[in-house]
Design a protein around this motif. Structure first.
Motif, PDB file in Angstrom:
ATOM      1  N   LEU A  58      74.840  23.340  43.152  1.00  0.00           N
ATOM      2  CA  LEU A  58      73.687  24.171  43.485  1.00  0.00           C
ATOM      3  C   LEU A  58      72.380  23.438  43.228  1.00  0.00           C
ATOM      4  O   LEU A  58      71.417  23.576  43.990  1.00  0.00           O
ATOM      5  CB  LEU A  58      73.724  25.470  42.671  1.00  0.00           C
ATOM      6  N   ILE A  59      72.331  22.656  42.151  1.00  0.00           N
ATOM      7  CA  ILE A  59      71.118  21.909  41.844  1.00  0.00           C
ATOM      8  C   ILE A  59      70.936  20.741  42.811  1.00  0.00           C
ATOM      9  O   ILE A  59      69.822  20.452  43.253  1.00  0.00           O
ATOM     10  CB  ILE A  59      71.167  21.391  40.388  1.00  0.00           C
ATOM     11  N   GLU A  60      72.050  20.102  43.184  1.00  0.00           N
ATOM     12  CA  GLU A  60      71.963  18.915  44.031  1.00  0.00           C
ATOM     13  C   GLU A  60      71.749  19.235  45.503  1.00  0.00           C
ATOM     14  O   GLU A  60      71.288  18.383  46.260  1.00  0.00           O
ATOM     15  CB  GLU A  60      73.230  18.070  43.867  1.00  0.00           C
ATOM     16  N   GLN A  61      72.071  20.456  45.939  1.00  0.00           N
ATOM     17  CA  GLN A  61      71.923  20.810  47.354  1.00  0.00           C
ATOM     18  C   GLN A  61      71.082  22.076  47.493  1.00  0.00           C
ATOM     19  O   GLN A  61      71.562  23.124  47.932  1.00  0.00           O
ATOM     20  CB  GLN A  61      73.297  21.019  47.998  1.00  0.00           C
ATOM     21  N   PRO A  62      69.800  22.012  47.132  1.00  0.00           N
ATOM     22  CA  PRO A  62      68.961  23.209  47.146  1.00  0.00           C
ATOM     23  C   PRO A  62      68.679  23.762  48.544  1.00  0.00           C
ATOM     24  O   PRO A  62      68.324  24.927  48.683  1.00  0.00           O
ATOM     25  CB  PRO A  62      67.668  22.735  46.471  1.00  0.00           C
ATOM     26  N   ASP A  63      68.830  22.937  49.583  1.00  0.00           N
ATOM     27  CA  ASP A  63      68.537  23.398  50.934  1.00  0.00           C
ATOM     28  C   ASP A  63      69.723  24.065  51.617  1.00  0.00           C
ATOM     29  O   ASP A  63      69.589  24.597  52.720  1.00  0.00           O
ATOM     30  CB  ASP A  63      68.062  22.225  51.810  1.00  0.00           C
ATOM     31  N   GLU A  64      70.896  24.031  50.984  1.00  0.00           N
ATOM     32  CA  GLU A  64      72.085  24.604  51.614  1.00  0.00           C
ATOM     33  C   GLU A  64      72.303  26.031  51.131  1.00  0.00           C
ATOM     34  O   GLU A  64      72.375  26.298  49.940  1.00  0.00           O
ATOM     35  CB  GLU A  64      73.321  23.760  51.284  1.00  0.00           C
ATOM     36  N   ASP A  65      72.398  26.971  52.086  1.00  0.00           N
ATOM     37  CA  ASP A  65      72.566  28.390  51.758  1.00  0.00           C
ATOM     38  C   ASP A  65      74.010  28.854  51.840  1.00  0.00           C
ATOM     39  O   ASP A  65      74.434  29.728  51.091  1.00  0.00           O
ATOM     40  CB  ASP A  65      71.734  29.255  52.704  1.00  0.00           C
ATOM     41  N   GLN A  66      74.780  28.312  52.773  1.00  0.00           N
ATOM     42  CA  GLN A  66      76.109  28.832  53.055  1.00  0.00           C
ATOM     43  C   GLN A  66      77.126  28.388  52.009  1.00  0.00           C
ATOM     44  O   GLN A  66      77.267  27.202  51.720  1.00  0.00           O
ATOM     45  CB  GLN A  66      76.565  28.378  54.447  1.00  0.00           C
ATOM     46  N   LEU A  67      77.847  29.360  51.457  1.00  0.00           N
ATOM     47  CA  LEU A  67      78.825  29.054  50.422  1.00  0.00           C
ATOM     48  C   LEU A  67      79.910  28.105  50.912  1.00  0.00           C
ATOM     49  O   LEU A  67      80.395  27.261  50.160  1.00  0.00           O
ATOM     50  CB  LEU A  67      79.471  30.346  49.909  1.00  0.00           C
ATOM     51  N   VAL A  68      80.290  28.252  52.183  1.00  0.00           N
ATOM     52  CA  VAL A  68      81.369  27.423  52.706  1.00  0.00           C
ATOM     53  C   VAL A  68      80.991  25.943  52.682  1.00  0.00           C
ATOM     54  O   VAL A  68      81.861  25.075  52.601  1.00  0.00           O
ATOM     55  CB  VAL A  68      81.751  27.858  54.142  1.00  0.00           C
ATOM     56  N   GLU A 151      66.895  15.925  33.141  1.00  0.00           N
ATOM     57  CA  GLU A 151      67.897  16.443  34.079  1.00  0.00           C
ATOM     58  C   GLU A 151      68.488  15.320  34.899  1.00  0.00           C
ATOM     59  O   GLU A 151      69.702  15.268  35.136  1.00  0.00           O
ATOM     60  CB  GLU A 151      67.266  17.498  34.996  1.00  0.00           C
ATOM     61  N   ARG A 152      67.648  14.367  35.315  1.00  0.00           N
ATOM     62  CA  ARG A 152      68.140  13.215  36.070  1.00  0.00           C
ATOM     63  C   ARG A 152      69.013  12.333  35.174  1.00  0.00           C
ATOM     64  O   ARG A 152      69.986  11.733  35.629  1.00  0.00           O
ATOM     65  CB  ARG A 152      66.971  12.401  36.628  1.00  0.00           C
ATOM     66  N   GLU A 153      68.665  12.231  33.909  1.00  0.00           N
ATOM     67  CA  GLU A 153      69.463  11.436  32.979  1.00  0.00           C
ATOM     68  C   GLU A 153      70.875  11.999  32.859  1.00  0.00           C
ATOM     69  O   GLU A 153      71.860  11.256  32.851  1.00  0.00           O
ATOM     70  CB  GLU A 153      68.784  11.394  31.606  1.00  0.00           C
ATOM     71  N   LEU A 154      70.976  13.326  32.748  1.00  0.00           N
ATOM     72  CA  LEU A 154      72.291  13.962  32.678  1.00  0.00           C
ATOM     73  C   LEU A 154      73.068  13.711  33.964  1.00  0.00           C
ATOM     74  O   LEU A 154      74.273  13.439  33.942  1.00  0.00           O
ATOM     75  CB  LEU A 154      72.153  15.467  32.439  1.00  0.00           C
ATOM     76  N   PHE A 155      72.372  13.803  35.097  1.00  0.00           N
ATOM     77  CA  PHE A 155      73.033  13.618  36.394  1.00  0.00           C
ATOM     78  C   PHE A 155      73.586  12.200  36.516  1.00  0.00           C
ATOM     79  O   PHE A 155      74.753  12.008  36.876  1.00  0.00           O
ATOM     80  CB  PHE A 155      72.044  13.892  37.523  1.00  0.00           C
ATOM     81  N   TYR A 156      72.774  11.201  36.195  1.00  0.00           N
ATOM     82  CA  TYR A 156      73.216   9.815  36.350  1.00  0.00           C
ATOM     83  C   TYR A 156      74.266   9.432  35.311  1.00  0.00           C
ATOM     84  O   TYR A 156      75.132   8.596  35.580  1.00  0.00           O
ATOM     85  CB  TYR A 156      72.025   8.869  36.281  1.00  0.00           C
ATOM     86  N   ALA A 157      74.202  10.044  34.130  1.00  0.00           N
ATOM     87  CA  ALA A 157      75.210   9.772  33.108  1.00  0.00           C
ATOM     88  C   ALA A 157      76.499  10.537  33.387  1.00  0.00           C
ATOM     89  O   ALA A 157      77.536  10.231  32.801  1.00  0.00           O
ATOM     90  CB  ALA A 157      74.676  10.157  31.734  1.00  0.00           C
ATOM     91  N   ASN A 158      76.436  11.524  34.271  1.00  0.00           N
ATOM     92  CA  ASN A 158      77.593  12.332  34.655  1.00  0.00           C
ATOM     93  C   ASN A 158      78.214  13.039  33.450  1.00  0.00           C
ATOM     94  O   ASN A 158      79.432  13.077  33.287  1.00  0.00           O
ATOM     95  CB  ASN A 158      78.646  11.478  35.368  1.00  0.00           C
ATOM     96  N   VAL A 159      77.350  13.584  32.593  1.00  0.00           N
ATOM     97  CA  VAL A 159      77.795  14.368  31.450  1.00  0.00           C
ATOM     98  C   VAL A 159      76.935  15.631  31.391  1.00  0.00           C
ATOM     99  O   VAL A 159      75.805  15.645  31.888  1.00  0.00           O
ATOM    100  CB  VAL A 159      77.672  13.586  30.125  1.00  0.00           C
ATOM    101  N   PRO A 160      77.439  16.706  30.761  1.00  0.00           N
ATOM    102  CA  PRO A 160      76.691  17.967  30.761  1.00  0.00           C
ATOM    103  C   PRO A 160      75.760  18.157  29.578  1.00  0.00           C
ATOM    104  O   PRO A 160      75.307  19.266  29.327  1.00  0.00           O
ATOM    105  CB  PRO A 160      77.827  19.002  30.728  1.00  0.00           C
ATOM    106  N   TYR A 161      75.460  17.096  28.815  1.00  0.00           N
ATOM    107  CA  TYR A 161      74.650  17.252  27.617  1.00  0.00           C
ATOM    108  C   TYR A 161      73.880  15.970  27.332  1.00  0.00           C
ATOM    109  O   TYR A 161      74.168  14.893  27.873  1.00  0.00           O
ATOM    110  CB  TYR A 161      75.547  17.541  26.397  1.00  0.00           C
ATOM    111  N   ALA A 162      72.904  16.087  26.453  1.00  0.00           N
ATOM    112  CA  ALA A 162      72.247  14.918  25.868  1.00  0.00           C
ATOM    113  C   ALA A 162      71.844  15.290  24.449  1.00  0.00           C
ATOM    114  O   ALA A 162      71.303  16.368  24.208  1.00  0.00           O
ATOM    115  CB  ALA A 162      71.017  14.502  26.664  1.00  0.00           C
TER     116      ALA A 162
END
Length: 284
Positions: A58-68, A151-162
């Protein structure tokens, strides 16, 4: 224990129905702090499982509305009669926090937290201490870092925390994906696409054709507050030591509603214990 003994049954699981949009899913993830929502398609023979929608998507694709278009389809599933330790191994190997329980139709979901509950309650016997399951590769950030950068640091580290560090390099708090999602919001806007036609003076324009105005396309973006990490992190940090038992660590995770615990020796941060890593205690 089997999966049936630990899972959340279908009637208690909030699902997203196809067709649908992202709005209710985002609201649910913000309210419940879950990592994903199962997507089902209602049929005459009961709901059919189709995939999961994660908070990361959801965070990475903010322009996409359709759940499918947002759902992840290649997520492992299990059955209610599967031994819980086998389901735990599937979670660890696939890196999946939530595994749908499917037997013809969607029956429920079993999560890492469900398994941690079983360990904490002693329903699944474990031996040893957290020292066997700690990672010394700790993701950190400075407490003064802008939240958008963190937030970008978490994304690039691919972990859910810092783990947040203060000016002296000492642990001052923990920031998680959930903390960020709690304060993120969708912003609607417009983006100019430029003139419909080239200006009369453009080398490539046809003679006599002039610009007739600009087009604007609707846009959507995820807005993250401009404050620093220290404003949004949890500063009351729960910790464990190397001698903490797996069961006690699980109990601390459940009672504090957290997914990872820093491990310290004295006052020194030496590693991180994540809930999904504790699942290995069931089958190793």
């Amino acid at each position: 224990m089997n999966v049936a003994d630990a899972m959340t049954p279908r009637e208690d699981v909030v699902t997203a129905d196809l067709p649908g949009t992202r709005s209710d899913v985002l609201e649910y993830l913000q309210e419940q702090s879950f990592s994903s929502v199962p997507v089902v398609k209602p049929t005459d023979n009961g709901p059919k499982y189709r995939g999961l929608i994660s908070r990361e998507t959801l965070i990475e694709q903010p322009d996409e509305d359709q759940l499918v278009m947002l759902m992840e389809e290649n997520v492992p599933t299990t059955t209610s009669e599967t031994p819980l330790e086998d389901a735990a191994q599937t979670m660890v190997e696939a890196g999946a926090r939530r595994v749908p329980v499917v037997d013809g139709e969607f029956e429920g979901i079993v999560t890492v937290t469900d398994v941690i509950h079983a360990i904490a309650a002693g329903d699944q016997e474990t031996d040893g201490t957290v020292e066997s399951f700690v990672s010394q590769d700790v993701n950190t950030t400075y407490e003064g870092t802008p939240l958008r950068v963190a937030e970008r640091e978490l994304f690039y580290a691919n972990v859910p925390y810092a783990v947040a560090l203060d000016d002296d390099g000492e642990m001052s708090g923990v920031l998680t994906e959930v903390d960020i999602l709690d304060v993120a919001r969708i912003v609607e806007g417009e983006e100019a696409t430029g003139d419909n036609f080239g200006d009369q003076d453009d080398e490539w324009s046809w003679e006599g054709i002039k610009a007739v105005g600009s087009r604007y396309l609707p846009t959507r973006d995820i807005e993250i507050p401009t404050g620093s990490v220290r404003e949004f992190m949890s500063d009351d940090v729960v910790t464990v030591s190397s001698g903490t038992s797996v069961q006690e660590a699980a109990q601390r995770m459940i009672s504090n509603d957290i997914e990872q615990i820093p491990m310290i020796t004295g006052e020194q941060l030496v590693g991180i214990v994540c809930d999904i890593d504790l699942l290995e205690a069931l089958y190793e």
